[in-house]
Design an enzyme around this catalytic site. Structure first.
Site, short mmCIF file in Angstrom:
data_model
loop_
_atom_site.label_atom_id
_atom_site.label_comp_id
_atom_site.label_asym_id
_atom_site.label_seq_id
_atom_site.Cartn_x
_atom_site.Cartn_y
_atom_site.Cartn_z
N LYS A 188 18.65 -28.01 -44.94
CA LYS A 188 17.29 -27.65 -44.48
C LYS A 188 16.53 -28.97 -44.35
O LYS A 188 16.28 -29.65 -45.33
CB LYS A 188 16.65 -26.73 -45.51
CG LYS A 188 15.12 -26.69 -45.53
CD LYS A 188 14.54 -25.92 -44.38
CE LYS A 188 13.01 -25.91 -44.47
NZ LYS A 188 12.41 -27.23 -44.15
N GLU A 254 6.50 -28.71 -57.75
CA GLU A 254 6.06 -27.32 -57.60
C GLU A 254 7.09 -26.50 -56.83
O GLU A 254 7.43 -25.39 -57.21
CB GLU A 254 4.70 -27.26 -56.88
CG GLU A 254 3.53 -27.71 -57.74
CD GLU A 254 3.50 -27.03 -59.11
OE1 GLU A 254 3.58 -25.79 -59.14
OE2 GLU A 254 3.42 -27.74 -60.13
N GLY A 256 10.18 -27.33 -56.62
CA GLY A 256 11.37 -27.34 -57.50
C GLY A 256 11.38 -26.15 -58.44
O GLY A 256 12.43 -25.55 -58.69
N GLU A 273 16.07 -32.87 -57.59
CA GLU A 273 15.56 -34.25 -57.57
C GLU A 273 14.09 -34.15 -57.21
O GLU A 273 13.75 -33.91 -56.05
CB GLU A 273 16.31 -35.08 -56.50
CG GLU A 273 17.82 -35.11 -56.65
CD GLU A 273 18.30 -36.05 -57.74
OE1 GLU A 273 17.50 -36.86 -58.24
OE2 GLU A 273 19.47 -35.94 -58.13
N CYS A 307 9.45 -41.31 -54.08
CA CYS A 307 9.41 -40.64 -55.38
C CYS A 307 9.37 -41.66 -56.51
O CYS A 307 8.89 -41.37 -57.60
CB CYS A 307 10.60 -39.71 -55.53
SG CYS A 307 12.17 -40.52 -55.19
N GLU A 410 1.22 -36.73 -59.41
CA GLU A 410 1.84 -37.66 -58.46
C GLU A 410 0.96 -37.67 -57.22
O GLU A 410 0.91 -36.68 -56.48
CB GLU A 410 3.25 -37.14 -58.11
CG GLU A 410 3.98 -38.01 -57.12
CD GLU A 410 5.27 -37.36 -56.61
OE1 GLU A 410 5.23 -36.18 -56.20
OE2 GLU A 410 6.30 -38.05 -56.61
#
Ligand code: NAD
Length: 539
Positions: A188, A254, A256, A273, A307, A410
């Site tokens: 995806k 979120e 995840g 990840e 990240c 983040e």
């Protein structure tokens, strides 16, 4: 804090980034969404979400291809497929870089580095194909006439969900791992950067077709399939309904949670990840100019959209003022602008939504501590070409505690917090640094900048982190090294080997020829024990 953001349109012919399913291009006009160039705000094309009635076709193709790839394609052929993909990527390097720059707003040099990372990934997994994957070689059995060994076998069908910030490298981490582990994979792509994934999967499809011949190539049409569209539509549709064996997710924490909950409810394997809040701890023996240069790269590289981007620097108190002044000086002069221009040092954010989100997060953080930036840039160098791009100024907060947005969340943009690190001695500052870094809910990537060998050697045992940089900022992953976080930054490691892409089968091979069991004694011994033993439960 967010200034008005306009939108611009492009009247040229529409480019389409469709799905690649069973070797076919598919595009559903009624489910299409526009794709923008973040540097200009102009529409560059369209991608489309998936229709539910394609799920069965995706799965049937994937299962057929996986079976064939696993059982009928030789190691040499698989390696040739990988080398052919590498050749195709090298031959198309400039075009791939250009596409990535246009749709993701990355600087040319970073986009080119990403293509290199993709090639490195292919070479790493090329090596994994022929590596001996016996889990543990010789294992002595409890009984004679019996062998035990374990093997690693494919999961079957991997569903890889990928973000926009490394729109080529991250899909390839998943595709290469999955294929080297003998799985089929459905990727995806991120809705914001669908074109690079589309072109890359096209190259993979061509490479398979050219390498595996004799009519067998048609069986492999579902080996690597690409699904485009929004997370809420395509992403969720597959997550909830596709009969995958494992989901490999890279994205925000979120999302995840949703992935883990859904995979858990369906009892499917998953690894995650996720995001981070990388911290750098700078002790007073480290060269301050070098520390500043590392922090600038770690925060402003890719406009803070990695990240592992540094979100906070803790500088030992006796060097704090010097570090802050030098950082502000360098950040102020950063050349922000068109990523196509080689001189540009920082490009735009990925989307208008992201620009607004970063603006809101900055706004929610105490303005009292704002030392630089804090705004969207509407006009960059008065260049009309860029007036609608999604630019945000390099932004610096100073002396912010946990409990503020910039310290707790983040912020996926060029925003950093620079905090003094208490400690009269280096050792005291080190332990305070460990405590402060470990307070974060995230644990992806952290850094210690010191020349003190004793403290540096202790660091890996005390920082709660998936990656630890010593002597440099939090940036840059290499292949054949583990990559992944702890705590809210995720579960599992990518970038090295086949652990996440295969599972273990423990084999017992018993050639004794009589019924028996390892832990049971002889009949005589058992009879004797029954007659000689007693228990307080019996009268
Ligand atoms: P995101 O979580 O919004 O989206 C990631 C992918 O998930 C996209 O393809 C999206 O369409 C899909 N998605 C969204 N909702 C979904 C749902 N309900 N079901 C299935 N799929 C869904 O993340 P993003 O904004 O694309 O990427 C930025 C985030 O990714 C940051 O938090 C960054 O730190 C993180 N990231 C982590 C790593 C790592 O290796 N740890 C690497 C790169 C980026």
């Amino acid at each position: 804090m967010t200034k008005r953001i306009k939108s611009a349109r492009n009247d040229g012919p529409m480019k389409l980034a469709g799905h690649i399913i069973g070797g076919f291009d598919m595009f559903y006009e009624e489910k299409s969404v526009e794709v923008f160039n973040p540097a200009t705000g102009k529409v560059i094309g369209k991608t489309s979400s998936l229709r539910g009635d394609e799920l069965n076709f995706i799965e049937v193709n994937a299962r057929k291809a996986q079976k064939h790839w696993h059982h009928e394609v030789s190691e040499q052929e698989k390696e040739t497929v990988f080398r052919t993909i590498i050749k195709k990527i090298e031959n198309n390097r400039g075009n791939l870089v250009r596409t990535m720059v246009i749709e993701s707003g990355k600087l040319w040099r970073w986009a080119d580095a990403e293509v290199q990372e993709t090639i490195d990934t292919l070479w790493h997994y090329h090596g994994e194909i022929s590596r001996n994957h016996t889990h543990d070689g010789f294992v002595r059995c409890q009984l004679p006439d019996k062998n035990a060994y374990s093997v690693r076998v494919p999961y079957g069908l991997i569903y890889g969900i990928t973000p926009w910030n490394f729109p080529l490298a991250i899909p390839f981490w998943k595709i290469c791992g999955a294929l080297a582990g003998d799985n089929a994979v459905v990727i995806k792509a991120a809705e914001q950067a669908p074109f690079i994934a589309y072109y890359a999967v096209k190259l993979i499809t061509e490479a398979i077709r050219e390498t595996i011949t004799d009519g067998r190539q048609t069986k492999l049409l579902g080996l690597v399939q690409l699904v485009q569209g929004m997370g809420e539509t395509s992403g969720k549709l597959l997550l909830n309904n596709l009969n995958y064996d494992k989901v490999a997710f890279t994205g925000g924490a979120e999302t995840g949670k949703i992935i883990a909950e859904t995979a858990g409810a369906r009892l499917k394997s998953c690894h995650l990840e996720l995001g981070g809040h990388a911290a750098m701890v700078v002790l007073d023996d480290f060269d301050i100019d070098l520390a500043v240069a590392e922090a600038i790269n770690a925060n402003l590289g890719d406009s803070g959209q990695r990240c592992v981007s540094a979100r906070v620097v803790f500088v030992q108190e006796n060097k704090y003022a010097e570090f802050l002044a030098k950082y502000l000086e360098r950040a102020k002069t950063r050349k922000v602008g068109n990523p196509m221009d080689f001189e540009t040092e920082m490009g735009p954010l990925i989307s208008r939504e992201q620009l607004e989100r970063v603006g809101a997060q900055v706004h929610n953080t105490s303005q009292f501590n704002l030392k630089l930036g804090g705004y969207c840039l509407e006009f960059v160098h008065n260049d009309p070409y860029q007036t609608n791009g999604y630019y945000f100024e390099p932004t610096v907060f100073a002396s912010l505690p946990y409990g503020t947005t910039a310290m707790d969340e983040e912020i996926f943009g060029p925003v950093i917090v620079i905090n003094p690190l208490p400690g009269k001695s280096r050792e005291e500052a080190f332990w305070n640094g460990v405590e402060l870094v470990n307070q974060s809910k995230y644990g992806l990537s952290n850094a210690l900048l010191t020349n003190d060998r004793h403290l540096a050697s202790r660091a890996p045992w005390h920082f709660k982190t998936g990656l630890l940089y010593i002597g440099r900022g939090t940036t840059g992953a290499e292949l054949n090294k583990y990559f992944g976080g702890v705590k809210a930054s995720g579960w599992g490691k990518e970038g090295k080997g086949l652990e996440e892409w295969t599972q273990v089968v423990q084999v017992y091979d018993d050639y004794h020829g009589k019924a028996r069991m390892a832990q049971a004694g002889t009949d005589e011994k058992t009879k004797k024990m029954i007659s000689e033993s007693k228990s307080s439960l019996e009268n």
